[in-house]
Design an enzyme around this catalytic site. Sequence first.
Site, mmCIF file in Angstrom:
data_model
loop_
_atom_site.group_PDB
_atom_site.id
_atom_site.type_symbol
_atom_site.label_atom_id
_atom_site.label_comp_id
_atom_site.label_asym_id
_atom_site.label_seq_id
_atom_site.Cartn_x
_atom_site.Cartn_y
_atom_site.Cartn_z
ATOM 1 N N GLU A 179 0.937 -1.104 -0.100
ATOM 2 C CA GLU A 179 0.008 -0.218 0.045
ATOM 3 C C GLU A 179 0.786 1.144 -0.153
ATOM 4 O O GLU A 179 0.977 2.044 -0.988
ATOM 5 C CB GLU A 179 -0.964 -0.023 1.145
ATOM 6 N N ASP A 215 -12.053 -0.091 3.118
ATOM 7 C CA ASP A 215 -11.066 0.094 4.051
ATOM 8 C C ASP A 215 -11.557 0.936 5.405
ATOM 9 O O ASP A 215 -11.665 0.715 6.280
ATOM 10 C CB ASP A 215 -9.926 1.184 3.376
#
Length: 329
Positions: free
Chosen positions: A196, A273
């Site tokens: 990420e 998320d």
Amino acid sequence: MKNIPYIDLHCHVDGAITPEIARKLAELQNIELPADDEELAAKLSVPETCESLNEFLECFALPGSLMQTKEGIIETFYLVEEHMKSLGVVYLELRIAPQKHCDGGLTQEGVIQACLEGIKRSNLHTNLILCLMRDRGNEKENMETIELAKKYLVKDGGVVAVDLAGAEALFHTDEFTSPFAKAKEYGIPFTIHAGEADGAKSVKDALDFGAARIGHGVRTKEDPAVLEYVIKHKIPLEMCPNSNRQTKSVDDMSKYPLKEYLAKGVKVTINTDDPAICRTNIAREFDYIEKKFGITLEEKKTMLLNAADAAFSDDATKAELKKAIESAF
Ligand code: ADE
Ligand code: ZN
């Protein structure tokens, strides 16, 4: 077409506190919030100017402060689940880092028990993932989370896995060998946020530990061998497009590798998320990828089936989810 039965496998509960939910939690706990709705909304979401995951993570101060009591945590889970249900979510995995919710005197175990009570209060099928935190000096807290995951682990209907969250670019995955060796020894399934804010090496480290899934994994392609491994071993990627856009996981969304990963057979799943922080929800994520990348109905179905397969749940649940998806498309 019938309503899409959405599955969200990657959702942090403290990132899912909308202004409406925050007001209810504040009232319950006598906590003062900005009276102005716009000011509150700004404090609960990421600014468009966000430059990095490090900056993004600063948005968690206010929602975290609403989840420091047993009642606050129970109510958060209940309200977040009810909200998700209203959006068409049929299966949800919520994650929380128990060590971030001990400022008001709760123990990590007390936090977990409150989460489970909140989950029971709503009838949305929800499982719990316990996050360890990327930091230094919290090795004891991370190990405690692993021990508690072992104690509370079930196949479905409670704690089903652990994860590693936090600032990936500051605290690299290879610093967390010990807790994940324990998780492996105990047979606790785990996913790890990787690829990420850091590159493919982070994904490789997570896979070497034995991660069953990868949180995000956007940058996996930076090492073709790691991408090849992910494809060959059918490792699900929990992609979260708007979060990845806001944390600048890719510098330009036109380079977001969603279509490419799908074409190569990566087991991609789509998730939120931190839906409140990212000002999104699961339906909006699917709309976004349709408009931005031309994702087809067939590809949407594939990603939902991938999510059903990847769920940290039992075979009966997976079969039920797949049946619902097949009948919706
Ligand atoms: N905690 C909440 N959202 C996160 C993210 N996108 N990456 C790492 N840790 C997080
Ligand atoms: Zn996350």
